[in-house]
Scaffold this motif. Sequence first.
Motif, PDB file in Angstrom:
ATOM      1  N   GLY A   8      47.319  34.889  30.359  1.00 46.70           N
ATOM      2  CA  GLY A   8      46.144  34.710  31.204  1.00 46.70           C
ATOM      3  C   GLY A   8      46.135  35.683  32.361  1.00 46.70           C
ATOM      4  O   GLY A   8      45.166  36.423  32.568  1.00 46.70           O
ATOM      5  N   LEU A   9      47.238  35.718  33.105  1.00 49.53           N
ATOM      6  CA  LEU A   9      47.280  36.511  34.337  1.00 49.53           C
ATOM      7  C   LEU A   9      47.153  38.001  34.056  1.00 49.53           C
ATOM      8  O   LEU A   9      46.567  38.739  34.837  1.00 49.53           O
ATOM      9  CB  LEU A   9      48.577  36.243  35.095  1.00 49.53           C
ATOM     10  N   PHE A  10      47.733  38.459  32.947  1.00 46.21           N
ATOM     11  CA  PHE A  10      47.667  39.896  32.666  1.00 46.21           C
ATOM     12  C   PHE A  10      46.560  40.221  31.665  1.00 46.21           C
ATOM     13  O   PHE A  10      45.710  41.062  31.918  1.00 46.21           O
ATOM     14  CB  PHE A  10      49.015  40.393  32.140  1.00 46.21           C
ATOM     15  N   GLY A  11      46.576  39.551  30.508  1.00 46.66           N
ATOM     16  CA  GLY A  11      45.664  39.926  29.424  1.00 46.66           C
ATOM     17  C   GLY A  11      44.218  39.577  29.710  1.00 46.66           C
ATOM     18  O   GLY A  11      43.342  40.437  29.749  1.00 46.66           O
ATOM     19  N   VAL A  23      45.173  26.759  30.029  1.00 48.87           N
ATOM     20  CA  VAL A  23      45.987  27.349  31.098  1.00 48.87           C
ATOM     21  C   VAL A  23      45.750  28.854  31.160  1.00 48.87           C
ATOM     22  O   VAL A  23      45.508  29.428  32.230  1.00 48.87           O
ATOM     23  CB  VAL A  23      47.488  27.071  30.853  1.00 48.87           C
ATOM     24  N   ALA A  24      45.785  29.493  29.996  1.00 48.19           N
ATOM     25  CA  ALA A  24      45.602  30.944  29.956  1.00 48.19           C
ATOM     26  C   ALA A  24      44.231  31.320  30.503  1.00 48.19           C
ATOM     27  O   ALA A  24      44.104  32.268  31.288  1.00 48.19           O
ATOM     28  CB  ALA A  24      45.762  31.451  28.520  1.00 48.19           C
ATOM     29  N   LEU A  25      43.212  30.580  30.132  1.00 46.89           N
ATOM     30  CA  LEU A  25      41.861  30.931  30.570  1.00 46.89           C
ATOM     31  C   LEU A  25      41.720  30.764  32.081  1.00 46.89           C
ATOM     32  O   LEU A  25      41.221  31.658  32.779  1.00 46.89           O
ATOM     33  CB  LEU A  25      40.822  30.065  29.840  1.00 46.89           C
ATOM     34  N   ILE A  26      42.180  29.617  32.594  1.00 45.63           N
ATOM     35  CA  ILE A  26      42.036  29.372  34.032  1.00 45.63           C
ATOM     36  C   ILE A  26      42.807  30.424  34.821  1.00 45.63           C
ATOM     37  O   ILE A  26      42.275  31.036  35.753  1.00 45.63           O
ATOM     38  CB  ILE A  26      42.535  27.956  34.389  1.00 45.63           C
ATOM     39  N   LEU A  27      44.050  30.683  34.418  1.00 40.90           N
ATOM     40  CA  LEU A  27      44.826  31.690  35.150  1.00 40.90           C
ATOM     41  C   LEU A  27      44.239  33.082  34.944  1.00 40.90           C
ATOM     42  O   LEU A  27      44.370  33.945  35.810  1.00 40.90           O
ATOM     43  CB  LEU A  27      46.292  31.644  34.721  1.00 40.90           C
ATOM     44  N   GLY A  28      43.567  33.291  33.819  1.00 41.71           N
ATOM     45  CA  GLY A  28      42.886  34.562  33.599  1.00 41.71           C
ATOM     46  C   GLY A  28      41.800  34.779  34.636  1.00 41.71           C
ATOM     47  O   GLY A  28      41.685  35.852  35.232  1.00 41.71           O
ATOM     48  N   VAL A  29      41.008  33.747  34.868  1.00 39.28           N
ATOM     49  CA  VAL A  29      39.928  33.850  35.851  1.00 39.28           C
ATOM     50  C   VAL A  29      40.518  34.010  37.253  1.00 39.28           C
ATOM     51  O   VAL A  29      40.077  34.858  38.039  1.00 39.28           O
ATOM     52  CB  VAL A  29      39.008  32.615  35.769  1.00 39.28           C
ATOM     53  N   VAL A  30      41.559  33.224  37.549  1.00 39.47           N
ATOM     54  CA  VAL A  30      42.229  33.358  38.848  1.00 39.47           C
ATOM     55  C   VAL A  30      42.743  34.784  39.021  1.00 39.47           C
ATOM     56  O   VAL A  30      42.508  35.436  40.044  1.00 39.47           O
ATOM     57  CB  VAL A  30      43.400  32.348  38.969  1.00 39.47           C
ATOM     58  N   LEU A  57      42.020  37.649  41.864  1.00 38.86           N
ATOM     59  CA  LEU A  57      43.117  38.215  42.637  1.00 38.86           C
ATOM     60  C   LEU A  57      43.106  39.736  42.542  1.00 38.86           C
ATOM     61  O   LEU A  57      43.299  40.436  43.533  1.00 38.86           O
ATOM     62  CB  LEU A  57      44.451  37.661  42.142  1.00 38.86           C
ATOM     63  N   LYS A  58      42.869  40.255  41.350  1.00 39.71           N
ATOM     64  CA  LYS A  58      42.808  41.703  41.170  1.00 39.71           C
ATOM     65  C   LYS A  58      41.691  42.293  42.009  1.00 39.71           C
ATOM     66  O   LYS A  58      41.859  43.311  42.672  1.00 39.71           O
ATOM     67  CB  LYS A  58      42.550  42.017  39.701  1.00 39.71           C
ATOM     68  N   LYS A  59      40.548  41.640  41.962  1.00 41.78           N
ATOM     69  CA  LYS A  59      39.395  42.127  42.723  1.00 41.78           C
ATOM     70  C   LYS A  59      39.717  42.215  44.204  1.00 41.78           C
ATOM     71  O   LYS A  59      39.229  43.094  44.906  1.00 41.78           O
ATOM     72  CB  LYS A  59      38.211  41.162  42.528  1.00 41.78           C
ATOM     73  N   HIS A  60      40.489  41.255  44.684  1.00 40.39           N
ATOM     74  CA  HIS A  60      40.775  41.200  46.115  1.00 40.39           C
ATOM     75  C   HIS A  60      42.127  41.808  46.458  1.00 40.39           C
ATOM     76  O   HIS A  60      42.662  41.542  47.521  1.00 40.39           O
ATOM     77  CB  HIS A  60      40.674  39.769  46.625  1.00 40.39           C
TER      78      HIS A  60
END
Lengths: 514, 325, 278
Positions: free
Chosen positions: A213-216, A428-435, A439-442
């Motif tokens: 999620g966080l990376f992909g 979990v992967a989807l929610i952390l993906g959006v998070v 985070l990347k944007k900011h």
Amino acid sequence: MIDVLSGVALITDPGTIIWIMFGVCFGIILGAIPGLTATMGIALMLPVAIQLTTATGMAMLLAVYSGAIIGASIPAILLGIPGNPNAIATVYDGYPLTQQGRGAEALIAATVGSFVGGIGSLLLLGLFAPLIARFTLRFGPAERAALALVGLTIIASVSERRVAKGLLMGAFGLSLAFLGPDRITQTMRLPFPSITTGTPLANGIQLVPALIGLFGISQALYDIDRVRSGRLTPPQVSLRGSIPKPRIFLKMWRLMVESLGIGTFIGAIPGAGASIAVFLSYQRAQRTAPANAASDAPELGSGALEGVVAPEVANNACKGGSLIPALSLGIPGDAATAVLLGALLIKGVVPGPQLFVDELPLVYAILFALLLANIFMVVFQVVGIRFFPKVLSIPIYILLPLILVFSLLGSYAVEGRAIMAASFNMGVALILGVVGYFLKKHDYPIAPIVLGLILGDMLEQNFRRAMRLARGDYTVFLRSPIALAFILLAIASIAYSVRRARRAKAAAGEDDEE
Amino acid sequence: MRKVFVVLIIMFVVPAMVYAAGPPETEWPDPDETITVVVPFGAGGGTDLIFRELVEEMNNHTEAEIIVDNIGGAGSATGTNEVLSLPADGYTVLASGAHTVTATLQGLTEGYRELEGIIGLNWDPFIVAVHRDSPWESFDELLADAADDPEALSFGNAGMGGATGVLTVGMNLHFDGVFNVTPFDGGADLIANFLGQHVDIGVFSQTEVAEHMNDMRPLMIVHPERSTIPELSDVPTYEDAGYSDLDVPFGSYRSLSVRAGTPADRKEALADIATQAFESERFQDYMRRQGLLPEYSRLGELDEYFQELEDLFYPILEAADLLDD
Amino acid sequence: MPLVWLAFSIAYLVFSLSIEERRMPGGDWDPGSTALPVATAVVMIACSLYLTLKEYLTNREREKAAAPGDRRAAAPQTKPRRGAPAHSRSETAADPRATLRLSMLTVAVLAIYVAGFRQLGFVLTTSALLFTLTYYYQLGDVRLRAVHVLLRHGGLGVLATMVVFYLGVTALRWSRYFGRIWEVEILRNRAFTAFLGVLLWAAVLLPVFLYVKRRYLDGVPREAEQAQERGPSEINERGVVYRAAAWRALMIAVPTTLLLYLVFQQLFRVALPLGVLA
């Protein structure tokens, strides 16, 4: 000597060699699909291995193991998705290289690193296994808690100048790690317990779906604005003419040796895991790279080959490392070696110190099989490197949906036999993906979250266990020389990072946030 | 446009209809189907190996394919919950046992309240051991030292939620809390810490002790009978050691269960297959070699046996503050 | 952003205080089940407070520095510093609003996918997801006018996938059945039957695809490309582009779904739910 020969004879028949080749191939494909881990591949092949002779079966399983680890570097480099924990640190420089059109070069670097790590740890395993194993036994709860602390200081170096943000993200990772059962007292730590009890959250947040999620997924969401330009990355430079010169890798010898040591050693500590090793070696790369590279060389994190080589050496060294306590003590270093041990036990072979006395030919057969697996791994990679980057020439309107589907299915596949838990993992992967996307944007660093998630459990459990064993005496962390050394190392590491950040700030005369 | 759609629909749907019936089903289990035995622990562990052995033998007694699936996590609760989420058609079987009872009592799963027994298999009695380099030669000596300085000696288990956790807490209760009971992160973690002498006393399965005879000194086996493993046959039982009033669960118990509501004839069929495998020469021999003590029960008997287990475990879990409240 | 984190940290503190505090029975040496979560929450609150304050100060400074009247400069700068790719993003000429719409659509579709995966089954949800995303990514924007084509072709695509899938699975069942009663072992072999299934799928899908390609796609791409060149707002009204995009999406979604099933379920034994097909 006769043992060596009879060991080699055990696995040099054509059947075994074909099984090894099959295993490596299967492992690479499996590893290249996000979410499918080495453990899963070995467990999958366990029933097949049982039907073969002990040596052949072990050779095949080890081949799957080797293949899965190198396979994971492919999506990490080309798509920025670490499909399993081994490849987390490979993303940081691998993906930027691909974005510069140098994906093939990065893949070569990963292959070189893997080979060095694989062969190097094999040598260490063959020569010093009982010695290293005995030493790792000195790692009790206090030492492991201190090791986890060292791991957490990596947060400072992976967040560069954004220290406060990095710390916040690290704490966020820890907070995720503390969800689910407290493994000391079995207390459930669930938000809204009336709803969440009995759901898969009761087992905590799993690492692999979080990684994907966080990376992909976050990267894929980030790339949506490229949909109109029609391409995810610039065209990849073909391999011909861009093969990195051997000299480049020879120059990294120190880094390779260090990563090899880190990987083998961390791998040999039961329960520590490759993910810590790859981060530690990446940190080494960060610190040694400026010294031995030309001044115009890219900084770590923006596409330096060192950043690919170091973690790949380390994760392959971990593979050899985790076999050390497994073979010489009968204690699995990680989940994958647990299945390997199971295979041995089913065949009636009892691992442990006796193995090196009673079954020496088998030990040599295993070592030799690992060597063959490493060689085939390189062969397949070299063939494959011509084709893997072609994935990126798929039009983006097809590639992006595919990446998203693979990411979700990959998080599903981690616990793919358990439909409920697996579906939860997709969430979990989807929610952390959006998070992760926000985070990347900011401009928040993401790696500290992963570190927190990996180390949270290890830190808490061992800290509390050490306190209990010492009957509440905090000096236990200072009385153990290993723990004390680690704590000093952690302090030094933070001091170094702070100094580096100050210098960088002064040099840039900063307009930056942190 | 419309024509294309009609053509497509005919092309797809009609053959589908023809095939939809599928081959006729005559018996249960359908020989073309797969029966999955869910082992709620990771692959390669002790429980997993026992069930793999059993399943391999079960495959000789039915035409349907039987496979093992490992669904570990949360003690054994994750795998149990998965089985409870699948249809009660007899094609999914749970590797149940003492772990199911502890997980249920802790409120991690509906567990055995939603399960029905197929057959009970065996007990794997635990052994209390100290390191070879330690001074204690018998449990008496150990206990005497422990009583001198209560809680100075650490007693490690493989996790509070599991069978070893229950045993250590139960023993500590019995001996007025003289030990410092400390949970570890699974069997492998406990062994590593034990071999490194970070913990004084450990509780292990027989195979674990047999593997590490060089480093472990077994003090007693928590069972009325001695071990059938030759190396361990001289380890005293708790009665031999003089603690016949020690009333704790012996070790880990293993059985097969299905989700409640599975048709009775299917349960019968499964019990027949499993019983044949259980009684086979090969599995009996395997149990002897591993020191597993047969404790056979069938269908309803197993359900009653689970009730007995609950009565045995409840007070210990209550004392350990592990009950679901 | 720091404010969001502040809120989250406080919520986490409340949560960690609500956890039942339990220690191991016996001596009181275990720091307990709430100690580390509470400590983590405190660190998070400290960091996010610091970041909030810092952002506030930076903004005020900028406001002061900016000429009166030129207020836009005061907007908080949250441009990504790193993570920006090596090649310039400006070449993409992305319309930020279209990107936003696409992102929202993507997240929504993924959320529906995750939520419906277990009940509706792998085949239905995956083919629908692949179709929807591929379709709209080709158009480069989310347009309501394009929805009817999406529904019609998408519906067809999902239906086709399910029927073809079902065909394959049933054929395999028959194969195993005959393999057993005729005692032909190969017909029961997992790998062989999977291969048979692929052949069957290919035999059904290939002719259809060739037909579709000739009928709807050949000749259209030029038109579509011209439409794209004229800019996103000019996507042509007659729906030719929509239809071409939809057919293309369909030709990707159907075989990909089947292939994914083969890889995950047959090769790696992942238990994919069948949902409505069961």
